[in-house]
Motif scaffolding. Structure first.
Motif, PDB file in Angstrom:
ATOM      1  N   PRO A  32       0.827  -1.208   0.000  1.00  6.72           N
ATOM      2  CA  PRO A  32       0.000   0.000   0.000  1.00  6.72           C
ATOM      3  C   PRO A  32       0.862   1.260   0.000  1.00  6.72           C
ATOM      4  O   PRO A  32       2.001   1.246   0.487  1.00  6.72           O
ATOM      5  N   VAL A  33       0.308   2.319  -0.559  1.00  3.80           N
ATOM      6  CA  VAL A  33       1.046   3.583  -0.618  1.00  3.80           C
ATOM      7  C   VAL A  33       1.426   4.050   0.782  1.00  3.80           C
ATOM      8  O   VAL A  33       2.516   4.584   1.004  1.00  3.80           O
ATOM      9  N   GLU A  34       0.532   3.842   1.748  1.00  2.00           N
ATOM     10  CA  GLU A  34       0.771   4.324   3.109  1.00  2.00           C
ATOM     11  C   GLU A  34       2.031   3.723   3.727  1.00  2.00           C
ATOM     12  O   GLU A  34       2.681   4.350   4.573  1.00  2.00           O
ATOM     13  N   VAL A  35       2.390   2.505   3.321  1.00  2.00           N
ATOM     14  CA  VAL A  35       3.585   1.848   3.869  1.00  2.00           C
ATOM     15  C   VAL A  35       4.848   2.596   3.464  1.00  2.00           C
ATOM     16  O   VAL A  35       5.818   2.672   4.231  1.00  2.00           O
ATOM     17  N   ARG A  36       4.826   3.189   2.262  1.00  2.00           N
ATOM     18  CA  ARG A  36       6.028   3.854   1.743  1.00  2.00           C
ATOM     19  C   ARG A  36       6.058   5.352   2.037  1.00  2.00           C
ATOM     20  O   ARG A  36       7.049   6.016   1.730  1.00  2.00           O
ATOM     21  N   ILE A  37       4.991   5.886   2.603  1.00  2.00           N
ATOM     22  CA  ILE A  37       4.883   7.342   2.764  1.00  2.00           C
ATOM     23  C   ILE A  37       5.978   7.896   3.675  1.00  2.00           C
ATOM     24  O   ILE A  37       6.699   8.834   3.306  1.00  2.00           O
ATOM     25  N   LEU A  38       6.129   7.351   4.881  1.00  2.00           N
ATOM     26  CA  LEU A  38       7.061   7.923   5.852  1.00  2.00           C
ATOM     27  C   LEU A  38       8.521   7.848   5.389  1.00  2.00           C
ATOM     28  O   LEU A  38       9.225   8.866   5.435  1.00  2.00           O
TER      29      LEU A  38
END
Length: 287
Positions: A130-136
């Motif tokens: 998911p995109v959220e996994v790579r955001i930080l």
């Protein structure tokens, strides 16, 4: 069944199909028409329902104020600047994804090197993240590289595309080996084969993917929200969210409607102008 009855059945079926199609178009198009109508009226008219169903006298004034005068809730930035930012981001993401996807698919299909398929599956596995996994971690990299509030910061983290690589790989695998052998006999190197043979054959696929990726870049919300602090670097989707207040009286609804209309038009134009190429590219990809 008599011939006349068959013709009557076909005619009724055609009428019903067109009727359902018209109903579908009305359902889809009416909200857009409603937004356009609201963009031509004053804020007082919009806040006093029911809204008229015919264009109002404020069309030129509302669109002029939005384009050049700026919108107060986003620091006086004009919609023209927002459209420019969003266009740069959408085009940068679309072209970047296409270039990287074609290059990676070309290497995987036409070159033989160790761990070739491992590289492909590593690319493919990123579809499951998911995109959220790579955001930080991505945001941390952008901060370290001082790319916050820049076009590079908006575009570069989104240019890699496992989907594009997969689509181009599937298409490249349909290229006959005889074509590759003929190119080698003629003395064509890897770059010439790619430029003179593979690229022209891929134009319809590029067009189809460009439409999808342009709309993907145009509608980005989460990443531009994180990586931009300045109102002048906002995309039009972020600006729309900032323009809307919890209180109706504090929201410039006439300018919101103008901004919404101008945000809708570029993706619609891309789809309409490239519709034939888009459909043809998808059909050829399927084959």
């Amino acid at each position: 069944m008599a011939e006349g009855e068959m013709i009557g059945v076909k005619t009724r079926s055609r009428v019903i199909a067109h009727f359902l199609l018209v109903i579908g178009v009305i359902v889809v198009a009416f909200p857009i028409y409603y937004v356009f109508i609201a963009s031509t009226h004053s804020i007082q008219t919009i806040l006093r329902p029911p809204l008229p169903l015919l264009p109002g006298p404020e069309l030129v004034e509302n669109y002029g104020d939005a384009m050049t005068g700026g919108v107060g809730r986003i620091g006086g930035v004009g919609v023209g600047r927002l459209l420019w930012n969003t266009t740069v981001v959408a085009l940068g993401i679309a072209f970047g994804k296409i270039v990287i996807s074609m290059a990676s698919a070309y290497a995987i299909v036409f070159f033989r090197f160790p761990l070739r398929m491992v590289c492909f599956w590593l690319i493919f596995i990123t579809l499951m993240l998911p995109v959220e996994v790579r955001i930080l971690p991505t945001y941390k990299v952008m901060v370290d590289l001082k790319l916050i509030d820049t076009y590079a910061g908006l575009i570069l983290p989104l240019v890699a595309s496992a989907t594009g690589t997969l689509l181009f790989r599937q298409f490249f695998m349909t290229i006959p080996n005889e074509l590759l052998e003929a190119a080698r006999v003629d003395g064509a190197g890897p770059w010439r084969f790619f430029k003179d043979i593979l690229l022209p054959l891929s134009l319809t696929n590029i067009a189809a993917l460009f439409v999808i990726l342009f709309i993907y870049g145009w509608t980005q919300y989460l990443w531009p929200l994180l990586v931009t602090n300045s109102n002048s670097m906002n995309t039009i989707v972020i600006a729309l969210k900032k323009m809307i207040s919890f209180a109706d009286a504090d929201t410039p609804w006439n300018l919101v409607m103008v901004t919404s209309m101008l945000a809708i038009l570029p993706p619609i134009l891309v789809v309409v102008l490239m519709q034939r190429w888009f459909v043809k590219g998808l059909v050829e990809t399927e084959k």
